[in-house]
Design a protein around this motif. Structure first.
Motif, short mmCIF file in Angstrom:
data_model
loop_
_atom_site.label_atom_id
_atom_site.label_comp_id
_atom_site.label_asym_id
_atom_site.label_seq_id
_atom_site.Cartn_x
_atom_site.Cartn_y
_atom_site.Cartn_z
N GLY A 53 0.81 -1.22 0.00
CA GLY A 53 0.00 0.00 0.00
C GLY A 53 0.84 1.26 0.00
O GLY A 53 0.37 2.33 0.38
N LEU A 54 2.09 1.14 -0.45
CA LEU A 54 3.01 2.28 -0.37
C LEU A 54 3.55 2.70 -1.73
O LEU A 54 4.63 3.27 -1.81
CB LEU A 54 4.20 1.93 0.54
N GLU A 55 2.80 2.43 -2.79
CA GLU A 55 3.30 2.85 -4.10
C GLU A 55 3.18 4.37 -4.20
O GLU A 55 2.12 4.94 -3.98
CB GLU A 55 2.50 2.19 -5.22
N THR A 56 4.30 5.00 -4.50
CA THR A 56 4.32 6.47 -4.57
C THR A 56 3.64 6.95 -5.84
O THR A 56 3.67 6.28 -6.87
CB THR A 56 5.77 6.97 -4.57
N ASN A 57 3.02 8.11 -5.75
CA ASN A 57 2.38 8.70 -6.92
C ASN A 57 3.17 9.92 -7.40
O ASN A 57 3.89 10.55 -6.61
CB ASN A 57 0.95 9.14 -6.57
N PRO A 58 3.02 10.29 -8.68
CA PRO A 58 3.67 11.51 -9.16
C PRO A 58 3.27 12.70 -8.28
O PRO A 58 2.11 12.79 -7.83
CB PRO A 58 3.12 11.65 -10.58
N GLY A 59 4.23 13.57 -8.03
CA GLY A 59 3.98 14.71 -7.15
C GLY A 59 4.48 14.48 -5.73
O GLY A 59 4.58 15.41 -4.93
N GLN A 60 4.82 13.22 -5.42
CA GLN A 60 5.31 12.91 -4.07
C GLN A 60 6.71 13.48 -3.86
O GLN A 60 7.56 13.42 -4.73
CB GLN A 60 5.35 11.39 -3.89
N ILE A 61 6.93 14.04 -2.68
CA ILE A 61 8.27 14.41 -2.24
C ILE A 61 8.76 13.27 -1.36
O ILE A 61 8.15 12.96 -0.34
CB ILE A 61 8.27 15.74 -1.47
N LEU A 62 9.84 12.62 -1.78
CA LEU A 62 10.44 11.54 -0.99
C LEU A 62 11.29 12.13 0.13
O LEU A 62 11.42 13.35 0.24
CB LEU A 62 11.30 10.65 -1.89
N GLY A 63 11.93 11.25 0.90
CA GLY A 63 12.86 11.72 1.94
C GLY A 63 12.27 11.52 3.32
O GLY A 63 11.31 12.18 3.70
N HIS A 64 12.85 10.55 4.09
CA HIS A 64 12.23 10.17 5.37
C HIS A 64 13.24 10.18 6.51
O HIS A 64 12.97 9.59 7.55
CB HIS A 64 11.60 8.78 5.22
#
Ligand SMILES: [Zn+2]
Ligand SMILES: [Zn+2]
Length: 354
Positions: A53-64
């Motif tokens: 349930g963690l597929e990133t979508n366009p527009g996401q800012i990564l970095g944790h």
């Protein structure tokens, strides 16, 4: 504010100006001073982990893996103030559910994985918004810099929780670590600090040398031997007491389980890739015959971060030793691309955002 934005999986991140966040009533906005770049970001960049349930979508800012100073807090925030020097955990809890109230917010019923889903935009940016700030933000003690904290990142927290809380590592135990990227190197360093004899396993001599610097007493280059578990068992008096798959592919998971002696404990820390999609086969008969435990371990609840901070403050753990370089926001794509071929050693940390 400047941010590195995901436009398309596997394509260069777009460096652009985006709206800076405002704190919600229970949230805080943190000025990011440093943020680690890790293999989990690579998975997010690839669009993996849809099966979680963690597929990133366009527009996401990564970095944790950010640390920095609190810039603003919401009206209902009481424990955190503007200017506080803080770590931002990567598994954000809501602070109110059954799990959070019992100190297990790493498995919060409404867990918010920073930088992987739209409501919690990540920290490859000048600022990051942190929900439930009273619960999630951890004040950094004197002597732990933002770059140190980014070096600790998710890797030290994950490895520490696995080795110190989930398994029963004690002095003189043999601990084998399969895959010595960021989380694996951290595991080597932590297991050494806990008094174990550590065997590091990887395909890359340079990574194994780094593992030796961080405390491994023996190394095995998996590319040079026919039977990795047999090598580990030969070194470890018949088998490791605790073994970790720090990578999350079928080979390392199986090698880790098969490296164990009787009543050994396998720690599954690496999450899998598109090849496995969360399903790996394990030697279950051997696990029965040898009474082997298979233990999953996820992150670390922020309520226990002080344990690791005390070991950093006294020099027993040296997160700066895993930081390979400090970089700018525009360099992140290069580092992600290098991870595709396992070419990174240690952790790049962003310390320049403008
Ligand atoms: Zn919760
Ligand atoms: Zn990470």
């Amino acid at each position: 504010m400047r941010a590195a934005v995901l436009e398309e999986h596997g394509e260069p991140l777009s460096i652009e100006d985006v709206d800076a966040p405002d704190p919600d009533p229970k949230g805080a906005v943190v000025d990011v001073e440093a943020c680690g770049v890790c293999r989990s970001d690579w998975h997010g960049w690839q669009g993996d982990w849809g099966w979680l349930g963690l597929e990133t979508n366009p527009g996401q800012i990564l970095g944790h893996e950010p640390a920095g100073r609190v810039a603003a807090v919401g009206d209902e925030v009481t424990n955190v103030s503007e200017g506080d020097h803080v770590a931002v955990p990567f598994n954000l809890g809501d602070g109110t559910c059954h799990e959070c109230r019992r100190g297990h917010s790493n498995t919060c019923e409404n867990v918010m994985p920073l930088g992987f889903v739209e409501p919690v935009q990540g920290a490859f940016a000048e600022q990051v918004h942190v929900p439930a700030a009273d619960h999630n933000l951890v004040e950094l003690p004197d002597g732990v810099s933002s770059v140190d904290m980014a070096g600790l990142g998710c890797r030290f927290m994950t490895s520490f929780h696995a080795l110190a809380h989930r398994a029963d590592v004690s002095a003189g135990d043999w601990v084998s670590v399969h895959g010595v990227g960021g989380v694996g190197l951290s595991a080597v360093h932590i297991a050494d600090a806990l008094g174990a004899n550590v065997i590091a396993v990887d395909l890359t001599d340079e990574k194994l040398e780094k593992a030796q610097e961080l405390g491994a007493v023996e190394t095995v280059n998996a590319g040079d031997v026919d039977d990795v578990p047999a090598e580990v068992k030969a070194i470890a008096d018949g088998g490791a007491n605790v073994s970790m798959d720090a990578l999350g592919i079928e080979t390392t998971a199986q090698n880790s389980v098969q490296s164990l002696g009787n009543r050994g404990q396998h720690l599954q820390v690496g999450l899998t890739t598109q090849d496995e999609r969360g399903m790996i086969t394990v030697p279950s008969d051997a696990m029965v015959m040898q009474e082997i435990e298979f233990i999953g371990s996820l992150g670390m609840p922020p309520t226990r971060y002080d344990e690791i901070f005390r070991m950093v403050a006294t020099g027993k753990l040296r997160p700066a030793d895993v930081v390979s370089e400090t970089i700018g926001l525009e360099d992140v794509t290069d580092k992600l691309e290098a991870m595709t071929d396992y070419e990174t050693e240690g952790i790049p940390v962003i310390d320049t955002f403008n």
